[in-house]
Write a protein that holds these residues in place. Structure first.
Motif, mmCIF file in Angstrom:
data_model
loop_
_atom_site.group_PDB
_atom_site.id
_atom_site.type_symbol
_atom_site.label_atom_id
_atom_site.label_comp_id
_atom_site.label_asym_id
_atom_site.label_seq_id
_atom_site.Cartn_x
_atom_site.Cartn_y
_atom_site.Cartn_z
ATOM 1 N N ILE A 10 36.415 42.446 31.511
ATOM 2 C CA ILE A 10 35.296 41.399 31.059
ATOM 3 C C ILE A 10 35.527 40.461 30.272
ATOM 4 C CG2 ILE A 10 32.936 40.909 30.058
ATOM 5 C CD1 ILE A 10 32.145 43.734 31.322
ATOM 6 N N CYS A 11 36.453 40.819 29.232
ATOM 7 C CA CYS A 11 36.999 39.943 28.070
ATOM 8 C C CYS A 11 38.048 38.732 28.721
ATOM 9 C CB CYS A 11 37.716 40.804 27.055
ATOM 10 S SG CYS A 11 36.370 41.646 25.847
ATOM 11 N N ARG A 12 38.690 39.406 29.817
ATOM 12 C CA ARG A 12 39.683 38.543 30.337
ATOM 13 C C ARG A 12 38.938 37.521 31.414
ATOM 14 N NH1 ARG A 12 44.706 38.459 30.907
ATOM 15 N NH2 ARG A 12 45.801 37.472 32.761
ATOM 16 N N LEU A 13 37.948 37.897 31.752
ATOM 17 C CA LEU A 13 37.117 36.905 32.346
ATOM 18 C C LEU A 13 36.606 35.912 31.579
ATOM 19 C CD1 LEU A 13 35.686 36.229 35.217
ATOM 20 C CD2 LEU A 13 33.776 37.710 34.714
ATOM 21 N N ILE A 14 36.119 36.296 30.371
ATOM 22 C CA ILE A 14 35.382 35.388 29.574
ATOM 23 C C ILE A 14 36.673 34.510 28.973
ATOM 24 C CG2 ILE A 14 34.366 35.282 27.125
ATOM 25 C CD1 ILE A 14 33.135 37.734 27.344
ATOM 26 N N ILE A 15 38.062 34.858 28.686
ATOM 27 C CA ILE A 15 38.725 33.873 28.410
ATOM 28 C C ILE A 15 39.304 32.956 29.385
ATOM 29 C CG2 ILE A 15 41.448 33.929 27.738
ATOM 30 C CD1 ILE A 15 40.894 36.614 26.253
ATOM 31 N N ARG A 16 39.215 33.556 30.577
ATOM 32 C CA ARG A 16 39.663 32.487 31.582
ATOM 33 C C ARG A 16 38.471 31.410 31.833
ATOM 34 N NH1 ARG A 16 44.275 32.790 30.548
ATOM 35 N NH2 ARG A 16 45.590 34.216 31.146
ATOM 36 N N ALA A 20 38.655 27.287 31.830
ATOM 37 C CA ALA A 20 38.058 26.726 32.946
ATOM 38 C C ALA A 20 36.846 25.509 32.309
ATOM 39 C CB ALA A 20 37.570 27.537 34.083
ATOM 40 N N GLU A 21 36.134 25.940 31.651
ATOM 41 C CA GLU A 21 35.014 25.108 30.994
ATOM 42 C C GLU A 21 35.759 24.283 29.863
ATOM 43 O OE1 GLU A 21 32.510 28.157 28.932
ATOM 44 O OE2 GLU A 21 31.914 28.860 30.978
ATOM 45 N N ALA A 22 36.903 24.336 29.343
ATOM 46 C CA ALA A 22 37.334 23.385 28.400
ATOM 47 C C ALA A 22 38.134 22.294 29.181
ATOM 48 C CB ALA A 22 38.627 24.335 27.436
ATOM 49 N N ALA A 49 42.994 19.709 39.024
ATOM 50 C CA ALA A 49 42.456 20.852 39.611
ATOM 51 C C ALA A 49 42.883 22.182 38.818
ATOM 52 C CB ALA A 49 43.117 21.087 41.150
ATOM 53 N N ASN A 50 41.685 22.835 38.474
ATOM 54 C CA ASN A 50 42.009 24.078 37.407
ATOM 55 C C ASN A 50 42.342 25.130 38.381
ATOM 56 O OD1 ASN A 50 40.789 22.294 35.488
ATOM 57 N ND2 ASN A 50 38.430 22.887 36.084
ATOM 58 N N GLU A 51 43.133 24.806 39.575
ATOM 59 C CA GLU A 51 43.503 25.774 40.464
ATOM 60 C C GLU A 51 43.818 27.266 40.070
ATOM 61 O OE1 GLU A 51 45.781 24.478 43.597
ATOM 62 O OE2 GLU A 51 44.810 22.642 43.853
ATOM 63 N N VAL A 52 44.794 27.165 38.878
ATOM 64 C CA VAL A 52 45.288 28.372 38.596
ATOM 65 C C VAL A 52 44.284 29.354 37.877
ATOM 66 C CG1 VAL A 52 47.219 29.450 36.898
ATOM 67 C CG2 VAL A 52 47.743 27.382 38.377
ATOM 68 N N VAL A 53 43.638 28.645 36.889
ATOM 69 C CA VAL A 53 42.450 29.248 36.258
ATOM 70 C C VAL A 53 41.511 29.666 36.976
ATOM 71 C CG1 VAL A 53 40.729 29.298 34.277
ATOM 72 C CG2 VAL A 53 43.025 28.405 33.905
ATOM 73 N N GLU A 54 41.028 28.803 38.039
ATOM 74 C CA GLU A 54 39.948 29.160 39.130
ATOM 75 C C GLU A 54 40.456 30.449 39.838
ATOM 76 O OE1 GLU A 54 38.979 25.768 40.955
ATOM 77 O OE2 GLU A 54 37.997 24.848 39.074
ATOM 78 N N GLU A 55 41.655 30.420 40.342
ATOM 79 C CA GLU A 55 42.301 31.523 41.063
ATOM 80 C C GLU A 55 42.354 32.740 40.558
ATOM 81 O OE1 GLU A 55 46.150 29.887 42.343
ATOM 82 O OE2 GLU A 55 45.133 28.552 43.824
ATOM 83 N N ILE A 106 27.967 34.345 40.133
ATOM 84 C CA ILE A 106 28.738 34.440 38.787
ATOM 85 C C ILE A 106 29.670 32.957 38.684
ATOM 86 C CG2 ILE A 106 30.669 35.348 37.467
ATOM 87 C CD1 ILE A 106 29.575 37.985 39.133
ATOM 88 N N LEU A 107 30.255 32.514 39.796
ATOM 89 C CA LEU A 107 31.160 31.279 39.546
ATOM 90 C C LEU A 107 30.349 30.037 39.312
ATOM 91 C CD1 LEU A 107 33.719 31.841 42.100
ATOM 92 C CD2 LEU A 107 33.803 32.057 39.829
ATOM 93 N N ASP A 108 28.898 30.115 39.828
ATOM 94 C CA ASP A 108 27.967 28.946 39.858
ATOM 95 C C ASP A 108 27.399 28.794 38.330
ATOM 96 O OD1 ASP A 108 28.430 28.175 42.248
ATOM 97 O OD2 ASP A 108 26.535 29.089 43.184
ATOM 98 N N MET A 109 27.639 29.845 37.410
ATOM 99 C CA MET A 109 27.344 29.667 36.274
ATOM 100 C C MET A 109 28.096 28.566 35.054
ATOM 101 S SD MET A 109 25.846 33.462 35.123
ATOM 102 C CE MET A 109 24.795 34.331 35.872
ATOM 103 N N PRO A 110 27.428 27.502 34.737
ATOM 104 C CA PRO A 110 28.269 26.460 34.103
ATOM 105 C C PRO A 110 28.721 26.897 32.708
ATOM 106 C CG PRO A 110 25.981 25.761 33.959
ATOM 107 C CD PRO A 110 26.014 27.053 34.868
ATOM 108 N N MET A 111 28.115 27.984 32.317
ATOM 109 C CA MET A 111 28.513 28.521 30.831
ATOM 110 C C MET A 111 28.721 30.082 30.900
ATOM 111 S SD MET A 111 26.210 25.903 28.404
ATOM 112 C CE MET A 111 25.591 27.246 27.332
ATOM 113 N N LEU A 112 29.497 30.470 31.886
ATOM 114 C CA LEU A 112 29.967 31.776 32.146
ATOM 115 C C LEU A 112 30.318 32.598 30.850
ATOM 116 C CD1 LEU A 112 29.959 34.306 33.844
ATOM 117 C CD2 LEU A 112 32.050 33.400 34.851
ATOM 118 N N ALA A 113 31.097 31.918 30.241
ATOM 119 C CA ALA A 113 32.001 32.488 28.994
ATOM 120 C C ALA A 113 30.921 32.882 27.991
ATOM 121 C CB ALA A 113 33.146 31.759 28.548
#
Length: 134
Positions: A10-16, A20-22, A49-55, A106-113
Motif C-alpha cells: 500500500i505504501c509503495r502504491l502511495i509513493i507511486r 504520478a500526481e506530481a 507520458a507518465n508511462e513508467v510510473v503508471e505501468e 482505483i486508477l480513476d481517483m485523482p488524489m489516490l495517494a
C-alpha cells in the motif's frame, strides 16, 4: 482492523501515486528541444507520458487479489470521507460487491495517494518507516 494487503505494498502504491500526481502535462513548443534547458524551474516535472510510473501502479494493482483490491478501494473511500473508519465493514462489503472493475475505480481517483494515506491514518496506520533499512 487487520489488513490482508501488505502495508509495504500500500505504501509503495502511495509513493507511486504521488509521483504520478506530481507530474504535469508537458507544454510543447517548437523552440524548446530539451525541457532541462528551459528557464522554467518546473520543467523537470513535465512528462509527456507518465508511462513508467503508471505501468508500475498498474503492475502493483494487477498483482493484488480481488479481496486485496477491494481493501485498497475501501481504504481510499475511508480516506476520501465516503465512509468513516467505524463503517469499515460496510466500505469493504460495497467494494467487494461492486460490479465495476476495481482497478479502474482505483486508477480513476485523482488524489489516490492522499486518499490511501488518509485511509491508513483513520486506522492509526502510516507508511512511516515502512521499507527503510536501519
Amino acid at each position: 482492523m487487520d489488513l490482508i494487503t501488505p502495508l509495504d505494498t500500500i505504501c509503495r502504491l502511495i509513493i507511486r501515486a504521488r509521483e504520478a500526481e506530481a507530474q504535469v502535462t508537458a507544454i510543447e513548443t517548437d523552440e524548446e528541444d530539451d525541457p532541462t534547458e528551459s528557464d522554467d524551474g518546473f520543467a523537470v516535472l513535465e512528462d509527456e507520458a507518465n508511462e513508467v510510473v503508471e505501468e508500475e501502479i498498474q503492475a502493483l494493482l494487477d498483482d493484488l487479489g480481488e479481496d486485496q483490491l477491494a481493501e485498497v478501494l475501501a481504504l481510499a473511500w475511508v480516506g476520501q470521507g465516503t465512509y468513516d473508519a467505524s463503517e469499515w465493514e460496510d466500505a469493504l462489503a460495497e467494494a467487494n460487491e461492486g460490479g465495476e472493475d476495481k482497478i479502474a475505480q482505483i486508477l480513476d481517483m485523482p488524489m489516490l495517494a492522499g486518499y490511501l494515506d488518509g485511509g491508513l491514518a483513520a486506522f492509526d496506520l502510516s507508511c512511516d518507516g515502512v521499507g527503510q533499512v536501519d
